[in-house]
Design a protein around this motif. Structure first.
Motif, PDB file in Angstrom:
ATOM      1  N   HIS A 151      -3.424  10.539  14.913  1.00 26.40           N
ATOM      2  CA  HIS A 151      -4.289   9.973  13.875  1.00 26.40           C
ATOM      3  C   HIS A 151      -5.394  10.975  13.561  1.00 26.40           C
ATOM      4  O   HIS A 151      -6.118  11.387  14.461  1.00 26.40           O
ATOM      5  CB  HIS A 151      -4.910   8.656  14.349  1.00 26.40           C
ATOM      6  CG  HIS A 151      -3.928   7.541  14.476  1.00 26.40           C
ATOM      7  ND1 HIS A 151      -4.271   6.288  14.907  1.00 26.40           N
ATOM      8  CD2 HIS A 151      -2.594   7.485  14.231  1.00 26.40           C
ATOM      9  CE1 HIS A 151      -3.214   5.501  14.915  1.00 26.40           C
ATOM     10  NE2 HIS A 151      -2.174   6.219  14.524  1.00 26.40           N
ATOM     11  N   ILE A 199       1.800   9.702   6.964  1.00 29.35           N
ATOM     12  CA  ILE A 199       1.444   8.448   6.311  1.00 29.35           C
ATOM     13  C   ILE A 199      -0.066   8.406   6.085  1.00 29.35           C
ATOM     14  O   ILE A 199      -0.847   8.674   7.006  1.00 29.35           O
ATOM     15  CB  ILE A 199       1.893   7.243   7.176  1.00 29.35           C
ATOM     16  CG1 ILE A 199       3.394   7.355   7.503  1.00 29.35           C
ATOM     17  CG2 ILE A 199       1.602   5.929   6.462  1.00 29.35           C
ATOM     18  CD1 ILE A 199       3.873   6.378   8.553  1.00 29.35           C
ATOM     19  N   CYS A 239      -3.317   6.182   5.239  1.00 26.96           N
ATOM     20  CA  CYS A 239      -3.736   4.786   5.332  1.00 26.96           C
ATOM     21  C   CYS A 239      -5.223   4.642   5.020  1.00 26.96           C
ATOM     22  O   CYS A 239      -6.014   5.572   5.225  1.00 26.96           O
ATOM     23  CB  CYS A 239      -3.476   4.241   6.739  1.00 26.96           C
ATOM     24  SG  CYS A 239      -1.748   4.283   7.240  1.00 26.96           S
ATOM     25  N   THR A 279      -3.856  -0.239   5.869  1.00 27.87           N
ATOM     26  CA  THR A 279      -2.856  -0.442   4.817  1.00 27.87           C
ATOM     27  C   THR A 279      -2.384   0.923   4.306  1.00 27.87           C
ATOM     28  O   THR A 279      -3.194   1.833   4.077  1.00 27.87           O
ATOM     29  CB  THR A 279      -3.445  -1.247   3.646  1.00 27.87           C
ATOM     30  OG1 THR A 279      -3.891  -2.505   4.144  1.00 27.87           O
ATOM     31  CG2 THR A 279      -2.407  -1.469   2.557  1.00 27.87           C
ATOM     32  N   ILE A 280      -1.086   1.045   4.119  1.00 33.56           N
ATOM     33  CA  ILE A 280      -0.511   2.315   3.664  1.00 33.56           C
ATOM     34  C   ILE A 280      -0.854   2.548   2.199  1.00 33.56           C
ATOM     35  O   ILE A 280      -0.570   1.707   1.339  1.00 33.56           O
ATOM     36  CB  ILE A 280       1.018   2.322   3.865  1.00 33.56           C
ATOM     37  CG1 ILE A 280       1.365   2.186   5.350  1.00 33.56           C
ATOM     38  CG2 ILE A 280       1.633   3.598   3.280  1.00 33.56           C
ATOM     39  CD1 ILE A 280       2.846   2.011   5.624  1.00 33.56           C
ATOM     40  N   SER A 311       2.952   7.712   1.524  1.00 32.43           N
ATOM     41  CA  SER A 311       3.522   8.510   2.619  1.00 32.43           C
ATOM     42  C   SER A 311       4.363   9.619   2.025  1.00 32.43           C
ATOM     43  O   SER A 311       4.831   9.529   0.877  1.00 32.43           O
ATOM     44  CB  SER A 311       4.383   7.636   3.544  1.00 32.43           C
ATOM     45  OG  SER A 311       5.438   7.033   2.822  1.00 32.43           O
ATOM     46  N   ARG A 318      10.867  -1.364  10.122  1.00 29.88           N
ATOM     47  CA  ARG A 318       9.558  -1.153   9.525  1.00 29.88           C
ATOM     48  C   ARG A 318       9.704  -0.501   8.152  1.00 29.88           C
ATOM     49  O   ARG A 318      10.440   0.467   8.002  1.00 29.88           O
ATOM     50  CB  ARG A 318       8.704  -0.263  10.440  1.00 29.88           C
ATOM     51  CG  ARG A 318       7.302  -0.005   9.927  1.00 29.88           C
ATOM     52  CD  ARG A 318       6.573   0.997  10.800  1.00 29.88           C
ATOM     53  NE  ARG A 318       7.158   2.323  10.756  1.00 29.88           N
ATOM     54  CZ  ARG A 318       6.537   3.437  11.152  1.00 29.88           C
ATOM     55  NH1 ARG A 318       5.319   3.354  11.651  1.00 29.88           N
ATOM     56  NH2 ARG A 318       7.135   4.609  11.092  1.00 29.88           N
ATOM     57  N   VAL A 331       7.882   1.670   5.260  1.00 30.07           N
ATOM     58  CA  VAL A 331       6.759   2.571   5.036  1.00 30.07           C
ATOM     59  C   VAL A 331       6.657   2.772   3.537  1.00 30.07           C
ATOM     60  O   VAL A 331       7.274   3.671   2.954  1.00 30.07           O
ATOM     61  CB  VAL A 331       6.949   3.911   5.775  1.00 30.07           C
ATOM     62  CG1 VAL A 331       5.755   4.816   5.553  1.00 30.07           C
ATOM     63  CG2 VAL A 331       7.168   3.680   7.266  1.00 30.07           C
ATOM     64  N   TYR A 350       0.410  -0.691   8.081  1.00 27.96           N
ATOM     65  CA  TYR A 350       0.955   0.302   9.007  1.00 27.96           C
ATOM     66  C   TYR A 350       0.936  -0.239  10.434  1.00 27.96           C
ATOM     67  O   TYR A 350      -0.050  -0.826  10.881  1.00 27.96           O
ATOM     68  CB  TYR A 350       0.160   1.608   8.952  1.00 27.96           C
ATOM     69  CG  TYR A 350       0.592   2.576  10.040  1.00 27.96           C
ATOM     70  CD1 TYR A 350       1.753   3.320   9.898  1.00 27.96           C
ATOM     71  CD2 TYR A 350      -0.128   2.693  11.233  1.00 27.96           C
ATOM     72  CE1 TYR A 350       2.185   4.170  10.884  1.00 27.96           C
ATOM     73  CE2 TYR A 350       0.301   3.556  12.233  1.00 27.96           C
ATOM     74  CZ  TYR A 350       1.454   4.287  12.066  1.00 27.96           C
ATOM     75  OH  TYR A 350       1.883   5.115  13.059  1.00 27.96           O
TER      76      TYR A 350
END
Length: 601
Positions: A101, A130, A132, A137-138, A141, A153, A155, A161
């Motif tokens: 991250h 990705i 966010c 929240t995405i 990506s 999942r 994406v 996410y």
């Protein structure tokens, strides 16, 4: 060669130290699945390469720049809109997941402070980058994954996410002894497989290293482990976890016979980590490939990854580039071997030619005693004083039978004489092709392949393009150059053209010449200068080079012939690299060239 969770932990430790607080100065997307972020820090500019390629996902600091497309892709434009000139506030890894991250603070259009997160997932073909918002929240990506692609999942922009729970693994950093034992005992399989199958972030090579440190056979079934085995294994496991928690990493690349085979963020002692005689990054020359297992330590994981994948890419690139040449050589070699075997069988069929000649002579001498219609005649062979039985054609006279045997003899004699020359030529061609095959194994760079291709073209195996007829390709490849422990210069030919050049242009009469006995290999020349004699150690080092750069590489002992250059001759019309010599010395030696100093030119 796994980019495992421990490697990610090492990378995150480095990125936190180097990038936290830095400003995102540039955002580029050189490839469809790749980002190159430029971050400004008080101590200089840093570049972070992030790749989500299915075949080679990566994340590391680099000093290299890559060209970007004229028009930036949509994902790149989105990141620029939101993150350009943003400040990196944190870099983290959830547990030992292969996830990073990167938290960024930036000002929006209204001048309000916002927080966004760039999530990098290094998961093989499922790798992704990705983007966010602060709520998880995405926004977008680099790869969109719909429900049709993954049932676990999605994406997609607007989706929440989360980390998909695809495997039921324990966190290695928070596992106690009891949980450790229960996890392994629940898996009836080899110990190293149970290790990487039970705990997040551990790769097969790290699992084998833990077994090695614990003194346990990695292939031993978990059911065979005793209390002391579990105690030793958990001890190694705990030391690993503590090193990760304290960020005490020791990035290193493991080599086998000079080729990179593994890398790890922790010491790979099973490959000799810490061995005093292991080469360092400064001492390993591209032309040198020390034998056996050893490791090379690095100061940072980014430096390791950049070097490792660059080296692997070179090897892969050369292998791909040489594939067509190898196919040409192998096809020609197989064809010539078949031809040679057929010629040998035909020569064997001519072995009775002298018997037929003797039969003809004996029939001319004793044929008068043969009865009409007889199927054989017994006669005294005056060459051996033995009685022989000569088969006859009853429809022919003795004189006609004699002529028939002389005709057979003449035909076989002509066949034998023709085959005697042909087999020599085909055998020479086989030896030449085998030497070219060995040269392809030695080649390290494209310029090395160019010289081999030119040799195959001159030999007629490759047709020169119409526009290039009469033109030779410019050659930049040069022989390997080493310095012996006693200060003597040693040169090694990479292919047959270089072998001829070394032996008949560079070397003078009193220089020493080395070659593996009766197998394809490089010519090795030792320049003696004004020395009357070479030290024994230099003889041995030159012989090792000849063994290493030959088809005998890796054998326990290779027989090496050595002789002064003045005794080496090249027959008229001989193939490139082919020589003859009649008075020589020999020694049997291994092909380990570690410790022999290469000369950078």
């Amino acid at each position: 060669m796994a980019f495992d969770g421990v490697t990610i932990a090492n990378v995150v430790s480095e990125l936190k130290r180097e990038l936290t607080g830095g400003r995102l100065y540039k955002i580029a997307q050189p490839e469809a699945d790749e980002l190159l972020l430029t971050i400004k820090q008080p101590d200089g500019t840093k570049k972070l390469l992030i790749s989500a390629q299915a075949s080679l996902p990566l994340l590391y600091l680099t000093g290299e720049s890559k060209p970007s497309p004229m028009t930036a892709p949509g994902f790149c434009m989105l990141l620029r809109k939101h993150l350009q000139n943003g400040r990196i506030t944190g870099i983290s890894q959830p547990g030992l997941e292969r996830i990073v991250h990167i938290d960024v603070e930036h000002l929006d259009e209204m001048g309000d402070l916002r927080r966004k997160t760039l999530v990098v997932e290094i998961m093989g073909k499922h790798s992704n980058i990705i983007f966010c918002d602060s709520e998880g929240t995405i926004i977008d990506s680099i790869k969109h994954v719909s429900a049709a692609v993954s049932s676990l999942r999605e994406v997609l922009p607007g989706k929440a996410y989360f980390i998909a729970a695809t495997q039921d693994k324990l966190d290695a950093l928070s596992t106690d002894g009891e949980a450790f034992r229960n996890a392994l005992s629940a898996r009836p399989q080899p110990v190293f497989k149970a290790l990487y199958g039970s705990f997040t972030g551990i790769s097969p090579v790290l699992a084998q290293e833990l077994c090695y440190e614990a003194g346990i056979d990695a292939d031993l079934p978990t059911a065979a482990l005793g209390d002391s085995d579990y105690e030793g294994l958990y001890g190694a496991f705990s030391r690993m976890a503590e090193a990760i928690r304290q960020e005490r990493f020791s990035p290193n690349i493991a080599y086998t016979d000079g080729s990179p085979v593994e890398f790890c963020a922790l010491p790979l002692t099973m490959y000799g980590y810490g061995r005093q005689d292991a080469p360092s990054t400064d001492s390993v020359n591209p032309g040198e490939k020390p034998a056996g297992d050893y490791t090379v330590p690095y100061g940072s994981m980014s430096a390791l990854l950049e070097h490792y994948y660059a080296e692997k890419n070179v090897l892969t690139h050369i292998r791909q580039k040489s594939a067509d040449l190898r196919r040409i050589v192998q096809t020609a070699l197989e064809r010539n071997v078949k031809k040679y075997d057929l010629q040998l069988r035909q020569m064997k069929d001519t072995e009775k030619r002298d018997t037929y000649r003797v039969y003809g002579e004996l029939l001319n001498t004793y044929g008068y005693s043969a009865e009409p219609g007889a199927k054989s005649l017994q006669a005294l062979n005056y060459y051996t004083d033995e009685t022989v039985t000569i088969p006859l054609d009853p429809t022919l006279s003795a004189k006609e039978n004699a002529q028939k045997y002389f005709d057979r003899y003449g035909k076989m004699k002509r066949t034998y004489e023709a085959l005697s020359q042909l087999t020599v030529e085909v055998r020479a061609e086989i030896q030449h092709l085998e030497s070219v095959s060995t040269a392809l194994d030695i080649a390290l760079y494209e310029e090395d392949l160019a010289q081999i291709k030119e040799e195959l073209t001159e030999s007629g195996y490759i047709r020169r393009k119409a526009g290039n007829r009469g033109k030779k390709q410019k050659i930049t490849s040069r022989p390997f150059h080493y310095l012996s422990s006693d200060g003597f210069h040693m040169y090694v030919g990479k292919n047959n053209f270089q072998n001829d050049e070394l032996t008949f242009k560079l070397a003078t009469g009193n220089d020493w010449w080395f070659h593996a006995k009766q197998i394809p290999g490089s010519h090795v020349v030792v320049k003696t200068g004004n020395a009357q004699e070479l030290p024994d150690r230099t003889f041995e080092e030159a012989a090792r080079l000849a063994a290493y750069y030959s088809k005998g590489r890796g054998q326990e002992k290779v027989e090496i012939d050595y002789v002064q250059k003045k005794h080496v001759k090249k027959p008229n019309g001989a193939k490139p690299g082919f020589v003859v010599y009649y008075t020589n010395y020999s020694m049997a030696i291994d092909s380990d060239i570690s410790g022999i100093q290469p000369v950078n030119e």
